[in-house]
Structures are given as C-alpha cells and as structure tokens.
Design a protein around this motif. Sequence first.
Motif, PDB file in Angstrom:
ATOM      1  N   ALA A   1       0.832  -1.204   0.000  1.00 30.90           N
ATOM      2  CA  ALA A   1       0.000   0.000   0.000  1.00 30.90           C
ATOM      3  C   ALA A   1       0.866   1.253   0.000  1.00 30.90           C
ATOM      4  O   ALA A   1       0.608   2.205  -0.739  1.00 30.90           O
ATOM      5  CB  ALA A   1      -0.930  -0.015   1.213  1.00 30.90           C
ATOM      6  N   ARG A   2       1.915   1.266   0.819  1.00 28.71           N
ATOM      7  CA  ARG A   2       2.793   2.441   0.892  1.00 28.71           C
ATOM      8  C   ARG A   2       3.456   2.710  -0.446  1.00 28.71           C
ATOM      9  O   ARG A   2       3.508   3.851  -0.916  1.00 28.71           O
ATOM     10  CB  ARG A   2       3.862   2.228   1.973  1.00 28.71           C
TER      11      ARG A   2
ATOM     12  N   LEU B   1      12.103   2.902   5.259  1.00 26.32           N
ATOM     13  CA  LEU B   1      11.147   3.513   6.182  1.00 26.32           C
ATOM     14  C   LEU B   1      11.619   4.897   6.643  1.00 26.32           C
ATOM     15  O   LEU B   1      10.837   5.847   6.709  1.00 26.32           O
ATOM     16  CB  LEU B   1      10.949   2.606   7.400  1.00 26.32           C
ATOM     17  N   LEU B   2      12.909   5.005   6.958  1.00 21.67           N
ATOM     18  CA  LEU B   2      13.440   6.281   7.416  1.00 21.67           C
ATOM     19  C   LEU B   2      13.385   7.341   6.319  1.00 21.67           C
ATOM     20  O   LEU B   2      13.090   8.513   6.588  1.00 21.67           O
ATOM     21  CB  LEU B   2      14.878   6.100   7.914  1.00 21.67           C
ATOM     22  N   MET B   3      13.671   6.948   5.069  1.00 22.59           N
ATOM     23  CA  MET B   3      13.568   7.902   3.965  1.00 22.59           C
ATOM     24  C   MET B   3      12.134   8.390   3.810  1.00 22.59           C
ATOM     25  O   MET B   3      11.863   9.583   3.647  1.00 22.59           O
ATOM     26  CB  MET B   3      14.045   7.256   2.662  1.00 22.59           C
ATOM     27  N   MET B   4      11.195   7.446   3.888  1.00 18.53           N
ATOM     28  CA  MET B   4       9.795   7.800   3.684  1.00 18.53           C
ATOM     29  C   MET B   4       9.260   8.671   4.813  1.00 18.53           C
ATOM     30  O   MET B   4       8.632   9.712   4.590  1.00 18.53           O
ATOM     31  CB  MET B   4       8.959   6.526   3.557  1.00 18.53           C
ATOM     32  N   ILE B   5       9.532   8.278   6.055  1.00 19.50           N
ATOM     33  CA  ILE B   5       8.967   9.038   7.183  1.00 19.50           C
ATOM     34  C   ILE B   5       9.641  10.396   7.321  1.00 19.50           C
ATOM     35  O   ILE B   5       8.999  11.386   7.658  1.00 19.50           O
ATOM     36  CB  ILE B   5       9.070   8.210   8.492  1.00 19.50           C
ATOM     37  N   GLY B   6      10.955  10.472   7.022  1.00 24.79           N
ATOM     38  CA  GLY B   6      11.631  11.771   7.049  1.00 24.79           C
ATOM     39  C   GLY B   6      11.088  12.701   5.980  1.00 24.79           C
ATOM     40  O   GLY B   6      10.917  13.907   6.201  1.00 24.79           O
TER      41      GLY B   6
ATOM     42  N   PRO C   1      -3.658   4.344   1.256  1.00 22.02           N
ATOM     43  CA  PRO C   1      -3.853   3.994   2.661  1.00 22.02           C
ATOM     44  C   PRO C   1      -4.075   2.486   2.773  1.00 22.02           C
ATOM     45  O   PRO C   1      -4.727   1.873   1.909  1.00 22.02           O
ATOM     46  CB  PRO C   1      -5.120   4.767   3.055  1.00 22.02           C
ATOM     47  N   VAL C   2      -3.549   1.873   3.819  1.00 21.90           N
ATOM     48  CA  VAL C   2      -3.684   0.427   3.990  1.00 21.90           C
ATOM     49  C   VAL C   2      -5.155   0.022   4.010  1.00 21.90           C
ATOM     50  O   VAL C   2      -5.543  -0.982   3.398  1.00 21.90           O
ATOM     51  CB  VAL C   2      -2.983  -0.041   5.283  1.00 21.90           C
ATOM     52  N   GLU C   3      -5.977   0.799   4.720  1.00 20.44           N
ATOM     53  CA  GLU C   3      -7.390   0.436   4.826  1.00 20.44           C
ATOM     54  C   GLU C   3      -8.074   0.465   3.463  1.00 20.44           C
ATOM     55  O   GLU C   3      -8.945  -0.353   3.181  1.00 20.44           O
ATOM     56  CB  GLU C   3      -8.112   1.369   5.803  1.00 20.44           C
ATOM     57  N   THR C   4      -7.681   1.405   2.613  1.00 25.33           N
ATOM     58  CA  THR C   4      -8.265   1.466   1.272  1.00 25.33           C
ATOM     59  C   THR C   4      -7.932   0.202   0.493  1.00 25.33           C
ATOM     60  O   THR C   4      -8.810  -0.393  -0.158  1.00 25.33           O
ATOM     61  CB  THR C   4      -7.736   2.697   0.511  1.00 25.33           C
TER      62      THR C   4
ATOM     63  N   ARG D   1       0.724  -2.439 -10.473  1.00 22.81           N
ATOM     64  CA  ARG D   1      -0.678  -2.361 -10.904  1.00 22.81           C
ATOM     65  C   ARG D   1      -1.506  -1.564  -9.896  1.00 22.81           C
ATOM     66  O   ARG D   1      -2.368  -0.754 -10.280  1.00 22.81           O
ATOM     67  CB  ARG D   1      -1.260  -3.762 -11.066  1.00 22.81           C
ATOM     68  N   LEU D   2      -1.250  -1.758  -8.606  1.00 20.09           N
ATOM     69  CA  LEU D   2      -1.957  -0.982  -7.584  1.00 20.09           C
ATOM     70  C   LEU D   2      -1.681   0.513  -7.748  1.00 20.09           C
ATOM     71  O   LEU D   2      -2.571   1.345  -7.569  1.00 20.09           O
ATOM     72  CB  LEU D   2      -1.532  -1.445  -6.187  1.00 20.09           C
ATOM     73  N   GLY D   3      -0.434   0.848  -8.096  1.00 21.86           N
ATOM     74  CA  GLY D   3      -0.099   2.248  -8.317  1.00 21.86           C
ATOM     75  C   GLY D   3      -0.877   2.841  -9.480  1.00 21.86           C
ATOM     76  O   GLY D   3      -1.319   4.001  -9.427  1.00 21.86           O
TER      77      GLY D   3
END
Length: 308
Positions: free
Chosen positions: A8-9, A249-254, A14-17, A47-49
């Motif tokens: 999802a990320r 994760l650090l790249m994304m959250i930063g 969103p994960v819920e979506t 494909r999700l993208g």
Amino acid sequence: MYRTGAAARLAGLPVETLRVWERRYSLSDAQRSERGQRLYSAEQVARLGLLKQLVDQGHSIGVLASLSREQLQSMLGLNLPAQASAAAPVRVLLVSNMLARRLAAMGRDAAGLDVRGHCTSLDRLDELPTDADADVLVVEMSELDDSVLPLVAEARQRAGAAATVVLYRFCPSATIRALRAQGCLVARVPADLSELSLLCRSALTGQRLPLAEAEPAITPRRFDEDALVTLTAASDRLSCECPRHLSDLLMMIGSFERYSVQCASRNPEDADLHALLARASGQARVILEDAMERLAIAEGLPLPGRLS
C-alpha cells in the motif's frame, strides 16, 4: 514479495483502502504467507499504483478492478508501440544520488537506461557533463515545492535533453502543475526501477501522467539520505534485509515529516493538524533512528561520522 502495508505504501494507498478494495473487488491473486498474510509481487504493486492514479483521476474502482495492467496503462496514456520496449536504452542524465546508486548496482542498461552522467542535487548542476548527448533529464527529490521551479528550469537548459522527468515522494499539486506547465513529466518515485524507463519513453513521446494530488524536525536527522544509501549498499552482503527495509522507512517518514511542515493549510485548525503530523512523524523518525543505530552496530555497518 511485499506485505499489505508495504504494498500500500509503495502504491501510495492507505492500507485500509487497499484492504477494502481487496475485500470488495478481489483486486489480485496475491499469495499468502504461512500466517495467512497477503504477499504482493512488484508487478502487483505496480498495478496498484496505476489503479491509484486512475481513481485519483475520477475513475471508479469498481470498473477498474477487473482490468489488466496493460489496459490500465492504456487509460493513462502509458502504452507505447511494441518496438519501444525493444529499442536501444534511453540516454539519461540524473540529478539524484539514490537513483544513480540503485541503477549502478543493477548494471549498465539493466533498467533500459544508459546513464550518461549524474550529480547528487540541483545545487550541483555544474557537475553535469555538457556533451552527454542525453535524451532525458531525470530529477529526483523527496519533497518538492515552488522553490525548485527555477532550479529545474536551469537544469533543463544545461542538460539540453529532449525531455525532463521529475520524480518525487511528496509534492503539492500546485507545484506539480507548475512543473508540467514547464513541459516536465512529473510522477512519484517508482517502486520498480523498470518503470523509470517507461516514464522516460513516455516523456519523449509527449505523454503525461494524471495529476495526483517547515517547522524544523523535533531533533536533527541523524541519518541523511546519503548515509541511508550507504547503509543499504553495505548491507547487501548480509542475509538479513532489515537494514534495507529500515532505510526505506526512514527515507519515507523523514520525507513526510518535512512535507507536513510545508503543506498548505486552509485555516488555523488545518495548520495545527499539519503541525501535529510533523511532530508525530518526527517522533517516529527518532525511534527508528535509534533502532537503525543499534542494528548498524550489531551488523558492523558504517555509521555517519558523528555516530561512530
């Protein structure tokens, strides 16, 4: 293979979506882990993208769910003539540290690209060769805002390439529109680098993607992107992939932390909400940086000079 959260990320959902889409429309034939968790391949994530981009454009997920990846690409205007995939590699100039390293690790022409030169950022354009004979200029930045517009224009003039692709993780819609008005193809950083060649060829043919819609950090960053790329490269010798995943994760959250600071606010309540998002992501970053430091020490990986 990617679990639901990671898939999802990478797709910008969103994960819920994603869970709702899977439950209602059976989007994919995702495999299951031993614990029953869904596992997505890079092809399925791509494909999700595409689905996310088309839904943002106003299409119904109920209509899109049964379409193949090729049909989704066609709706986005990304399908190229058959001979394009077999054509010679696209000659590119890169303004990006991360992409240059990832492409170098894949080997020359591995992603359908011939890298003729690169520099690490827009303020180092003098390092780009002036006689590279490149087809496409590729600029990659985690966060984009209006301040990059004159820099991208300068980079385009210096590169002399026929087309420009600008990649981002977070970017206001107004900046995306302004870059497209300059003639750039603007898109999120692809999860699969094989998509980069497709984006470059799309830029060359004049095709476009649909529009997807700072307070300082609570503490200074201990790992900038150079340090994280270095850690990822050094961890290739390990059987454990945790350093690579933690770097991602650090790249994304930063990136989201800095984006939250810059995001436009409609009213004081909206500004307070964005400040909360920046603080929350900053706190999460600090926790993950602590974990990365301990992991690097345990695995004997290089740390930034101030930590060693």
